[in-house]
Design a protein around this motif. Structure first.
Motif, PDB file in Angstrom:
ATOM      1  N   UNK A   1      55.848   3.000  13.932  1.00 11.64           N
ATOM      2  CA  UNK A   1      56.400   4.351  14.047  1.00 11.64           C
ATOM      3  C   UNK A   1      57.832   4.375  13.541  1.00 11.64           C
ATOM      4  N   UNK A   2      58.104   5.322  12.649  1.00 13.22           N
ATOM      5  CA  UNK A   2      59.473   5.618  12.238  1.00 13.22           C
ATOM      6  C   UNK A   2      59.828   6.962  12.867  1.00 13.22           C
ATOM      7  N   UNK A   3      60.787   6.944  13.763  1.00 13.57           N
ATOM      8  CA  UNK A   3      61.187   8.153  14.466  1.00 13.57           C
ATOM      9  C   UNK A   3      62.041   9.053  13.575  1.00 13.57           C
TER      10      UNK A   3
ATOM     11  N   UNK B   1      55.487  14.563  17.625  1.00 16.54           N
ATOM     12  CA  UNK B   1      56.629  15.450  17.726  1.00 16.54           C
ATOM     13  C   UNK B   1      57.969  14.785  17.477  1.00 16.54           C
ATOM     14  N   UNK B   2      57.975  13.443  17.472  1.00 20.71           N
ATOM     15  CA  UNK B   2      59.242  12.722  17.326  1.00 20.71           C
ATOM     16  C   UNK B   2      59.262  11.766  16.139  1.00 20.71           C
ATOM     17  N   UNK B   3      58.172  11.659  15.418  1.00 27.57           N
ATOM     18  CA  UNK B   3      58.078  10.682  14.332  1.00 27.57           C
ATOM     19  C   UNK B   3      58.103  11.342  12.967  1.00 27.57           C
ATOM     20  N   UNK B   4      58.580  10.584  11.997  1.00 29.63           N
ATOM     21  CA  UNK B   4      58.526  10.973  10.593  1.00 29.63           C
ATOM     22  C   UNK B   4      57.297  10.339   9.951  1.00 29.63           C
ATOM     23  N   UNK B   5      57.038   9.084  10.298  1.00 31.73           N
ATOM     24  CA  UNK B   5      55.909   8.335   9.748  1.00 31.73           C
ATOM     25  C   UNK B   5      55.250   7.548  10.866  1.00 31.73           C
ATOM     26  N   UNK B   6      53.918   7.570  10.878  1.00 30.04           N
ATOM     27  CA  UNK B   6      53.125   6.734  11.782  1.00 30.04           C
ATOM     28  C   UNK B   6      52.028   6.091  10.959  1.00 30.04           C
ATOM     29  N   UNK B   7      51.939   4.779  11.010  1.00 25.05           N
ATOM     30  CA  UNK B   7      50.883   4.034  10.320  1.00 25.05           C
ATOM     31  C   UNK B   7      50.123   3.238  11.367  1.00 25.05           C
TER      32      UNK B   7
END
Length: 96
Positions: A8-10, A83-89
């Motif tokens: 996760x990138x917040x 709601x808080x992340x830019x990217x999720x892999x």
């Protein structure tokens, strides 16, 4: 055994110690789901710094993971992260 790896990138506004701590608290709730173990790690060096959280979920089977992912508890974590992340892999792997 199935291991789900999630990185996760917040969002910039959440990519600080307080934002990471809040996300860790929310994600940690997945450990209450039966049969799952959850580990949450933070970047330890510059090579991992583009990610704010590394989440590892272990489940006995892919079916068990799917059942867990269909629960309201998992949906609440997904909603928070979305709601808080830019990217999720995320990827699932079977242990051999």
């Amino acid at each position: 055994m199935i291991t789900r790896f999630c990185f996760v990138r917040l969002q910039p506004t959440d990519a600080d110690a307080a934002g990471r701590a809040a996300a860790v608290d929310v994600v940690r709730s997945l450990a209450a789901l039966p049969g799952l173990t959850v580990a949450i790690d933070l970047p330890a060096d510059a090579t991992a710094a583009k990610w704010d959280l590394a989440i590892t979920v272990n489940a006995p089977s892919l079916a068990h993971l799917a059942e867990a992912m269909a629960t309201p508890a998992w949906a609440a974590v997904d909603a928070y992260v979305a709601g808080h992340a830019v990217v999720v892999k995320a990827w699932n792997f079977a242990r051999t």
